[in-house]
Scaffold this motif. Sequence first.
Motif, PDB file in Angstrom:
ATOM      1  N   TYR A  45       0.864  -1.181   0.000  1.00 51.83           N
ATOM      2  CA  TYR A  45       0.000   0.000   0.000  1.00 51.83           C
ATOM      3  C   TYR A  45       0.891   1.219   0.000  1.00 51.83           C
ATOM      4  O   TYR A  45       1.679   1.411   0.919  1.00 51.83           O
ATOM      5  CB  TYR A  45      -0.899  -0.024   1.238  1.00 51.83           C
ATOM      6  N   VAL A  79       9.007  -5.769   6.841  1.00 52.27           N
ATOM      7  CA  VAL A  79       9.426  -5.291   8.156  1.00 52.27           C
ATOM      8  C   VAL A  79       8.178  -5.117   8.999  1.00 52.27           C
ATOM      9  O   VAL A  79       7.266  -4.376   8.621  1.00 52.27           O
ATOM     10  CB  VAL A  79      10.176  -3.946   8.043  1.00 52.27           C
ATOM     11  N   ARG A  80       8.111  -5.821  10.121  1.00 53.27           N
ATOM     12  CA  ARG A  80       6.928  -5.761  10.963  1.00 53.27           C
ATOM     13  C   ARG A  80       6.756  -4.355  11.525  1.00 53.27           C
ATOM     14  O   ARG A  80       7.608  -3.840  12.230  1.00 53.27           O
ATOM     15  CB  ARG A  80       7.033  -6.773  12.102  1.00 53.27           C
ATOM     16  N   LEU A  81       5.619  -3.763  11.194  1.00 54.57           N
ATOM     17  CA  LEU A  81       5.329  -2.409  11.681  1.00 54.57           C
ATOM     18  C   LEU A  81       4.478  -2.469  12.936  1.00 54.57           C
ATOM     19  O   LEU A  81       4.803  -1.862  13.955  1.00 54.57           O
ATOM     20  CB  LEU A  81       4.600  -1.612  10.595  1.00 54.57           C
ATOM     21  N   ALA A  82       3.387  -3.217  12.847  1.00 53.56           N
ATOM     22  CA  ALA A  82       2.478  -3.260  13.994  1.00 53.56           C
ATOM     23  C   ALA A  82       1.762  -4.591  13.977  1.00 53.56           C
ATOM     24  O   ALA A  82       0.983  -4.842  13.061  1.00 53.56           O
ATOM     25  CB  ALA A  82       1.478  -2.110  13.917  1.00 53.56           C
ATOM     26  N   GLY A  83       2.021  -5.438  14.972  1.00 49.36           N
ATOM     27  CA  GLY A  83       1.393  -6.742  14.986  1.00 49.36           C
ATOM     28  C   GLY A  83       1.882  -7.592  13.829  1.00 49.36           C
ATOM     29  O   GLY A  83       2.782  -7.211  13.088  1.00 49.36           O
ATOM     30  N   PRO A  84       1.298  -8.775  13.638  1.00 51.08           N
ATOM     31  CA  PRO A  84       1.783  -9.681  12.591  1.00 51.08           C
ATOM     32  C   PRO A  84       1.257  -9.364  11.203  1.00 51.08           C
ATOM     33  O   PRO A  84       1.673  -9.976  10.221  1.00 51.08           O
ATOM     34  CB  PRO A  84       1.261 -11.045  13.065  1.00 51.08           C
ATOM     35  N   VAL A  86       0.647  -6.040   9.757  1.00 52.42           N
ATOM     36  CA  VAL A  86       0.947  -4.736   9.162  1.00 52.42           C
ATOM     37  C   VAL A  86       2.454  -4.618   9.029  1.00 52.42           C
ATOM     38  O   VAL A  86       3.179  -4.615  10.027  1.00 52.42           O
ATOM     39  CB  VAL A  86       0.404  -3.579  10.019  1.00 52.42           C
ATOM     40  N   TYR A  88       6.005  -3.024   6.668  1.00 49.07           N
ATOM     41  CA  TYR A  88       6.619  -2.225   5.618  1.00 49.07           C
ATOM     42  C   TYR A  88       7.226  -3.202   4.620  1.00 49.07           C
ATOM     43  O   TYR A  88       7.750  -4.242   4.996  1.00 49.07           O
ATOM     44  CB  TYR A  88       7.766  -1.361   6.151  1.00 49.07           C
ATOM     45  N   VAL A 139      17.101  -0.125   5.626  1.00 49.53           N
ATOM     46  CA  VAL A 139      16.127  -0.448   4.591  1.00 49.53           C
ATOM     47  C   VAL A 139      15.557   0.830   3.995  1.00 49.53           C
ATOM     48  O   VAL A 139      15.442   1.849   4.671  1.00 49.53           O
ATOM     49  CB  VAL A 139      14.978  -1.320   5.144  1.00 49.53           C
ATOM     50  N   GLU A 152       9.376   6.603   4.227  1.00 46.90           N
ATOM     51  CA  GLU A 152       9.783   5.969   5.477  1.00 46.90           C
ATOM     52  C   GLU A 152      10.973   5.054   5.191  1.00 46.90           C
ATOM     53  O   GLU A 152      10.879   4.132   4.382  1.00 46.90           O
ATOM     54  CB  GLU A 152       8.642   5.129   6.053  1.00 46.90           C
ATOM     55  N   PHE A 153      12.088   5.324   5.841  1.00 45.53           N
ATOM     56  CA  PHE A 153      13.272   4.491   5.638  1.00 45.53           C
ATOM     57  C   PHE A 153      14.195   4.664   6.837  1.00 45.53           C
ATOM     58  O   PHE A 153      14.016   5.566   7.662  1.00 45.53           O
ATOM     59  CB  PHE A 153      13.994   4.874   4.339  1.00 45.53           C
ATOM     60  N   ARG A 155      17.188   2.628   9.709  1.00 47.70           N
ATOM     61  CA  ARG A 155      17.693   1.382  10.266  1.00 47.70           C
ATOM     62  C   ARG A 155      16.625   0.700  11.093  1.00 47.70           C
ATOM     63  O   ARG A 155      15.785   1.347  11.708  1.00 47.70           O
ATOM     64  CB  ARG A 155      18.957   1.592  11.078  1.00 47.70           C
ATOM     65  N   VAL A 156      16.695  -0.627  11.045  1.00 51.68           N
ATOM     66  CA  VAL A 156      15.679  -1.439  11.701  1.00 51.68           C
ATOM     67  C   VAL A 156      16.378  -2.612  12.390  1.00 51.68           C
ATOM     68  O   VAL A 156      17.393  -3.116  11.912  1.00 51.68           O
ATOM     69  CB  VAL A 156      14.630  -1.941  10.683  1.00 51.68           C
ATOM     70  N   ARG A 160      12.694  -7.373  13.645  1.00 50.43           N
ATOM     71  CA  ARG A 160      11.495  -6.923  12.931  1.00 50.43           C
ATOM     72  C   ARG A 160      11.495  -7.316  11.456  1.00 50.43           C
ATOM     73  O   ARG A 160      10.516  -7.071  10.767  1.00 50.43           O
ATOM     74  CB  ARG A 160      11.358  -5.403  13.049  1.00 50.43           C
TER      75      ARG A 160
END
Lengths: 167, 124
Positions: A45, A79-84, A86, A88, A139, A152-153, A155-156, A160
């Motif tokens: 999205y 990349v896990r943003l929120a919960g399983p 949602v 990136y 990323v 949105e970019f 280090r992660v 995640r």
Amino acid sequence: MRQSGSFWREAIVGRRPARTLVRIGVLVVLSVAIFGWVFVPVRTYGPSMLPTYRSGSFHLVNRLAYRFRHPARGDVVAVRLAGPHVVYVKRIIGLPGESVAFRDGVVWVNGQPLDESYIESRQPWTTQSVVLGPDEFFVVGDNRNMPMSQHEFGRVRRERVEGPLVF
Amino acid sequence: MNERPADGLSLVARTAQLAQFLTEDVVLDPGRQAGVISGRDRLLALASRAPNGGGAFHVDFVDMSVQVNGDEAQAHLTAALSSTDARTGEPNVDAREVDLTLVKRDDWRIQRIVLVDVLERPPS
């Protein structure tokens, strides 16, 4: 002469209905396990991964891939943003311990420009250099033709990074 | 949430409804190097003015885990926010992980709200 009713019954459930039901049950369980935990479907999205992936496209994330190898530069990952559910979708351009910076739109890793043939056009993004920790990746999306402030970019942490996109 | 009350009295009632969940000294840390917002009155004032093209938004709290330690509790949850832009009619969906600190003062109230940063953007 075989009656038509028994022909269709045999065509649908087989000669041994119990065995057919067991097979169907096993297929259902396997499908739930595979597409629920191993190959997880995601829908992108937003424009950040253009032109590689368009907004609204469906893909599968392989959540087991990084149990057998480390994430690599160039991998497009969830990349896990929120919960399983949602995430990136971004591309790894920096690995643990490396320094990463943007200079006029070009990525520099450990003082060397990074060859990114998947980038069509780019705006002159410029950032300070950051050194990644032992469990960090850098990323970023493939759409560098948008303002950096809207993208949105960064280090992660490794924990995640769910896995690479396989389709 | 954020439904525009028809009159001032409704706004007061809605604000009082939300205030009961927060301590007076509640702190919101929105992350992404933005400044914290302190105080219940200030937080509610900002929430009542939150823009959404004039439409309401819906918040669901999912994937919640809570650890209680006496009169304090730590909660980690996902806040899924969905709305419809009143101007375009397009659905908007967003989600963030949130860390909450709750304290027991007569009843459990939220004392600290931290929005978890996933990607740490490098300085420009």
